[in-house]
Design a protein around this motif. Structure first.
Motif, PDB file in Angstrom:
ATOM      1  N   TYR A  25       0.944  -1.307  -0.047  1.00  0.00           N
ATOM      2  CA  TYR A  25       0.027   0.054   0.016  1.00  0.00           C
ATOM      3  C   TYR A  25       0.878   1.270  -0.092  1.00  0.00           C
ATOM      4  O   TYR A  25       1.761   1.250   0.657  1.00  0.00           O
ATOM      5  CB  TYR A  25      -1.026  -0.087   1.290  1.00  0.00           C
ATOM      6  CG  TYR A  25      -1.855  -1.062   1.093  1.00  0.00           C
ATOM      7  CD1 TYR A  25      -1.799  -2.056   2.094  1.00  0.00           C
ATOM      8  CD2 TYR A  25      -2.927  -1.142   0.349  1.00  0.00           C
ATOM      9  CE1 TYR A  25      -2.767  -3.109   2.010  1.00  0.00           C
ATOM     10  CE2 TYR A  25      -3.952  -2.134   0.276  1.00  0.00           C
ATOM     11  CZ  TYR A  25      -3.834  -3.109   1.192  1.00  0.00           C
ATOM     12  OH  TYR A  25      -4.541  -4.087   1.163  1.00  0.00           O
ATOM     13  N   HIS A  26       0.352   2.273  -0.514  1.00  0.00           N
ATOM     14  CA  HIS A  26       0.664   3.757  -0.596  1.00  0.00           C
ATOM     15  C   HIS A  26       0.163   4.761  -0.237  1.00  0.00           C
ATOM     16  O   HIS A  26      -1.126   4.610  -0.265  1.00  0.00           O
ATOM     17  CB  HIS A  26       1.605   3.767  -2.118  1.00  0.00           C
ATOM     18  CG  HIS A  26       2.349   2.841  -2.544  1.00  0.00           C
ATOM     19  ND1 HIS A  26       3.966   2.635  -2.044  1.00  0.00           N
ATOM     20  CD2 HIS A  26       2.595   1.746  -3.418  1.00  0.00           C
ATOM     21  CE1 HIS A  26       4.388   1.276  -2.570  1.00  0.00           C
ATOM     22  NE2 HIS A  26       3.542   1.119  -3.514  1.00  0.00           N
ATOM     23  N   GLY A  27       0.475   5.684   0.081  1.00  0.00           N
ATOM     24  CA  GLY A  27      -0.232   6.770   0.533  1.00  0.00           C
ATOM     25  C   GLY A  27      -1.016   7.575  -0.579  1.00  0.00           C
ATOM     26  O   GLY A  27      -0.698   7.392  -1.877  1.00  0.00           O
ATOM     27  N   SER A  28      -2.129   8.229  -0.328  1.00  0.00           N
ATOM     28  CA  SER A  28      -2.971   9.037  -1.188  1.00  0.00           C
ATOM     29  C   SER A  28      -3.322  10.037  -0.720  1.00  0.00           C
ATOM     30  O   SER A  28      -3.147  10.394   0.306  1.00  0.00           O
ATOM     31  CB  SER A  28      -3.973   8.070  -1.691  1.00  0.00           C
ATOM     32  OG  SER A  28      -4.828   7.611  -0.750  1.00  0.00           O
ATOM     33  N   GLU A  51      -7.219   6.825  12.908  1.00  0.00           N
ATOM     34  CA  GLU A  51      -6.631   5.277  12.362  1.00  0.00           C
ATOM     35  C   GLU A  51      -7.559   4.151  12.330  1.00  0.00           C
ATOM     36  O   GLU A  51      -8.064   4.216  13.433  1.00  0.00           O
ATOM     37  CB  GLU A  51      -5.069   5.094  12.752  1.00  0.00           C
ATOM     38  CG  GLU A  51      -5.024   4.591  14.251  1.00  0.00           C
ATOM     39  CD  GLU A  51      -3.562   4.372  14.557  1.00  0.00           C
ATOM     40  OE1 GLU A  51      -2.642   4.827  13.881  1.00  0.00           O
ATOM     41  OE2 GLU A  51      -3.355   3.891  15.553  1.00  0.00           O
ATOM     42  N   THR A  69     -10.274   2.382   5.207  1.00  0.00           N
ATOM     43  CA  THR A  69     -10.286   3.795   4.852  1.00  0.00           C
ATOM     44  C   THR A  69     -11.541   4.156   5.472  1.00  0.00           C
ATOM     45  O   THR A  69     -11.643   5.416   5.947  1.00  0.00           O
ATOM     46  CB  THR A  69      -9.936   3.836   3.373  1.00  0.00           C
ATOM     47  OG1 THR A  69      -8.763   2.837   3.146  1.00  0.00           O
ATOM     48  CG2 THR A  69      -9.669   5.199   3.133  1.00  0.00           C
ATOM     49  N   SER A  90      -5.254  13.497   3.839  1.00  0.00           N
ATOM     50  CA  SER A  90      -3.846  12.460   3.538  1.00  0.00           C
ATOM     51  C   SER A  90      -4.374  11.098   4.043  1.00  0.00           C
ATOM     52  O   SER A  90      -4.437  11.010   5.209  1.00  0.00           O
ATOM     53  CB  SER A  90      -2.805  12.904   4.036  1.00  0.00           C
ATOM     54  OG  SER A  90      -1.699  12.447   4.011  1.00  0.00           O
ATOM     55  N   SER A  92      -2.731   7.155   4.494  1.00  0.00           N
ATOM     56  CA  SER A  92      -1.419   6.525   4.361  1.00  0.00           C
ATOM     57  C   SER A  92      -1.608   5.095   5.287  1.00  0.00           C
ATOM     58  O   SER A  92      -2.694   4.919   5.965  1.00  0.00           O
ATOM     59  CB  SER A  92      -0.211   6.992   4.787  1.00  0.00           C
ATOM     60  OG  SER A  92      -0.312   7.478   6.279  1.00  0.00           O
ATOM     61  N   ASP A  93      -0.817   4.206   5.331  1.00  0.00           N
ATOM     62  CA  ASP A  93      -0.845   3.044   6.110  1.00  0.00           C
ATOM     63  C   ASP A  93       0.488   2.840   6.452  1.00  0.00           C
ATOM     64  O   ASP A  93       1.413   3.339   6.044  1.00  0.00           O
ATOM     65  CB  ASP A  93      -1.404   1.841   5.075  1.00  0.00           C
ATOM     66  CG  ASP A  93      -0.094   1.429   4.267  1.00  0.00           C
ATOM     67  OD1 ASP A  93       0.340   2.324   3.332  1.00  0.00           O
ATOM     68  OD2 ASP A  93       0.315   0.247   4.090  1.00  0.00           O
ATOM     69  N   THR A  94       0.521   2.039   7.895  1.00  0.00           N
ATOM     70  CA  THR A  94       1.560   1.932   8.587  1.00  0.00           C
ATOM     71  C   THR A  94       1.370   0.292   9.352  1.00  0.00           C
ATOM     72  O   THR A  94       0.424   0.072   9.400  1.00  0.00           O
ATOM     73  CB  THR A  94       1.876   2.991   9.904  1.00  0.00           C
ATOM     74  OG1 THR A  94       0.759   2.842  10.630  1.00  0.00           O
ATOM     75  CG2 THR A  94       2.101   4.149   9.151  1.00  0.00           C
TER      76      THR A  94
END
Length: 122
Positions: A25-28, A51, A69, A90, A92-94
């Motif tokens: 996964y990437h940020g958007s 989150e 999301t 914004s 994102s995932d961690t």
């Protein structure tokens, strides 16, 4: 010699598979959330953050529902009172690695817009 080569190849394949699973996964970025009203009367309420997470037992076995999301955005809206719209979103995932388990989270940060509570003197 054959066992040693097999062992090295097995370890290399396992490392590749585990690292590939954690980098999918990437940020958007989104300009604003949906709001069907007039935005001219809205004021900046402040930053909104939330989150939504899922834990993985032994790094492989998911527990409960997957991170959402949509739920993270709803929680971000609830983080500031009177929010009707989010802007400059914004997403994102961690992944938080712990001993014996991992926690994968979807993070949402945004600016919350809404109507401040009315104060009536009466």
């Amino acid at each position: 010699m054959l066992v040693s080569t097999f062992h090295r190849c097995f370890v290399a394949v396992c490392i590749l598979l585990l690292s590939a699973c954690s980098t999918g996964y990437h940020g958007s970025f989104v300009e604003r959330s949906f709001y069907q009203g007039d935005i001219t009367g809205l004021n900046l309420l402040g930053p909104a953050q939330a989150e939504h997470c899922q834990s993985y037992a032994l790094y492989l076995f998911p527990l409960k529902h997957s991170p959402s999301t949509q739920l993270a955005i709803k929680q971000a809206k609830r983080s500031q009172p009177n929010t009707v719209m989010l802007a400059d979103i914004s997403i994102s995932d961690t992944t938080h690695w712990k001993i014996g388990y991992a926690k994968k989270c979807i993070n949402v940060t945004a600016d919350a817009y809404g109507k401040p509570p009315s104060t009536s003197n009466g």
